[in-house]
Write a protein that holds these residues in place. Structure first.
Motif, PDB file in Angstrom:
ATOM      1  N   ASP A  89      -5.379  -6.800   6.151  1.00  0.00           N
ATOM      2  CA  ASP A  89      -4.972  -7.698   7.237  1.00  0.00           C
ATOM      3  C   ASP A  89      -6.094  -8.629   7.675  1.00  0.00           C
ATOM      4  O   ASP A  89      -5.833  -9.706   8.245  1.00  0.00           O
ATOM      5  N   ARG A 118      -4.024   4.907   4.538  1.00  0.00           N
ATOM      6  CA  ARG A 118      -3.085   3.792   4.711  1.00  0.00           C
ATOM      7  C   ARG A 118      -3.522   2.884   5.855  1.00  0.00           C
ATOM      8  O   ARG A 118      -3.493   1.662   5.744  1.00  0.00           O
ATOM      9  N   TYR A 119      -3.927   3.498   6.955  1.00  0.00           N
ATOM     10  CA  TYR A 119      -4.351   2.715   8.120  1.00  0.00           C
ATOM     11  C   TYR A 119      -5.593   1.890   7.803  1.00  0.00           C
ATOM     12  O   TYR A 119      -5.660   0.691   8.116  1.00  0.00           O
ATOM     13  N   ILE A 139       0.857  -1.189   0.000  1.00  0.00           N
ATOM     14  CA  ILE A 139       0.000   0.000   0.000  1.00  0.00           C
ATOM     15  C   ILE A 139       0.890   1.235   0.000  1.00  0.00           C
ATOM     16  O   ILE A 139       1.751   1.393   0.873  1.00  0.00           O
ATOM     17  N   SER A 159      -4.834  -0.855   5.209  1.00  0.00           N
ATOM     18  CA  SER A 159      -3.998  -1.877   5.843  1.00  0.00           C
ATOM     19  C   SER A 159      -4.835  -2.802   6.710  1.00  0.00           C
ATOM     20  O   SER A 159      -4.677  -4.034   6.676  1.00  0.00           O
ATOM     21  N   HIS A 160      -5.728  -2.229   7.488  1.00  0.00           N
ATOM     22  CA  HIS A 160      -6.594  -3.037   8.351  1.00  0.00           C
ATOM     23  C   HIS A 160      -7.472  -3.966   7.516  1.00  0.00           C
ATOM     24  O   HIS A 160      -7.648  -5.148   7.861  1.00  0.00           O
ATOM     25  N   SER A 179       3.257  -0.916   3.928  1.00  0.00           N
ATOM     26  CA  SER A 179       2.317   0.198   3.874  1.00  0.00           C
ATOM     27  C   SER A 179       3.127   1.457   4.122  1.00  0.00           C
ATOM     28  O   SER A 179       3.591   1.682   5.241  1.00  0.00           O
ATOM     29  N   ARG A 186      -0.369  -8.378   3.670  1.00  0.00           N
ATOM     30  CA  ARG A 186       0.223  -7.049   3.469  1.00  0.00           C
ATOM     31  C   ARG A 186       1.730  -7.129   3.686  1.00  0.00           C
ATOM     32  O   ARG A 186       2.189  -7.512   4.755  1.00  0.00           O
TER      33      ARG A 186
END
Length: 208
Positions: free
Chosen positions: A26, A18-19, A10, A22-23, A36, A33
């Protein structure tokens, strides 16, 4: 790395995006991932080991184009998460080598679908893309030409189109020549653009 997982990187200028992405990655059991990161220039990113790169940049179109082209050359399938709905950015992304393009405001399920689609070697373009300003699709396009146009929009090569439709590559070339003549779209990116306008991308199903 687990060969049965799709590895995703990412790259985004936005910490919150990004957060959130990413979550989401995941929590998907078939995705992993690998990185990031914030993009701080075309030379400063790390996507080693990634099958798919999710790219979201807030800067210039030129910056995005150069980064898409570089990652495409390195063998990554790039999906652009765009804050813009302009056709200029969409076409630029396709021409630079992006395999997917959707709004950064897309729903989670569509983002996961896009990642899995490009990881499988296809292209994915959001059905909600704004098609204003695009030329009308000529009514003289045949069913076979429509099939080929859909496959082009989904990233298939001429050889893959021939295999999918059980015809020769020479026949594919003939159909593409006729499509270009009928539509005035000389480049493959222009044919993809036309298919997006008609809602053809992403429609491919397995046909006998």
């Amino acid at each position: 790395m687990n060969p049965h997982l799709t590895h995703v990187a990412i790259i985004s200028d936005c910490p919150l995006l990004r957060y959130g992405v990413s979550h989401l990655i995941d929590t998907a059991p078939d995705l992993h991932r690998v990185n990031s990161v914030r993009c701080i220039g075309e030379q400063h990113y790390e996507a080693t080991g990634a099958d798919v790169v999710l790219l979201n940049l807030q800067g210039s179109i030129g910056k995005s184009r150069d980064l898409i082209a570089r990652m495409h050359r390195e063998g990554h399938a790039v999906v652009v998460l765009s804050a813009s709905d302009t056709q200029a950015e969409l076409v630029m992304s396709i021409e630079a080598g992006a395999r997917g393009y959707l709004s950064q405001y897309t729903r989670e399920v569509e983002l996961l679908t896009a990642v899995r689609t490009v990881a499988a070697g296809r292209s994915y373009f959001s059905a909600n893309l704004n098609a204003q300003g695009l030329p009308e699709c000529p009514s003289g396009i045949t069913d076979r030409e429509r099939q080929i146009l859909k496959l082009v929009a989904n990233g298939a090569t001429d050889r893959e189109i021939a295999f999918e439709l059980k015809i020769s590559e020479h026949t594919v070339h003939s159909h593409l020549d006729r499509l270009r003549s009928k539509t005035g779209s000389r480049r493959r990116a222009d044919l993809t653009r036309l298919a997006l306008q008609r809602g053809m991308a992403g429609e491919i199903s397995e046909e006998g």
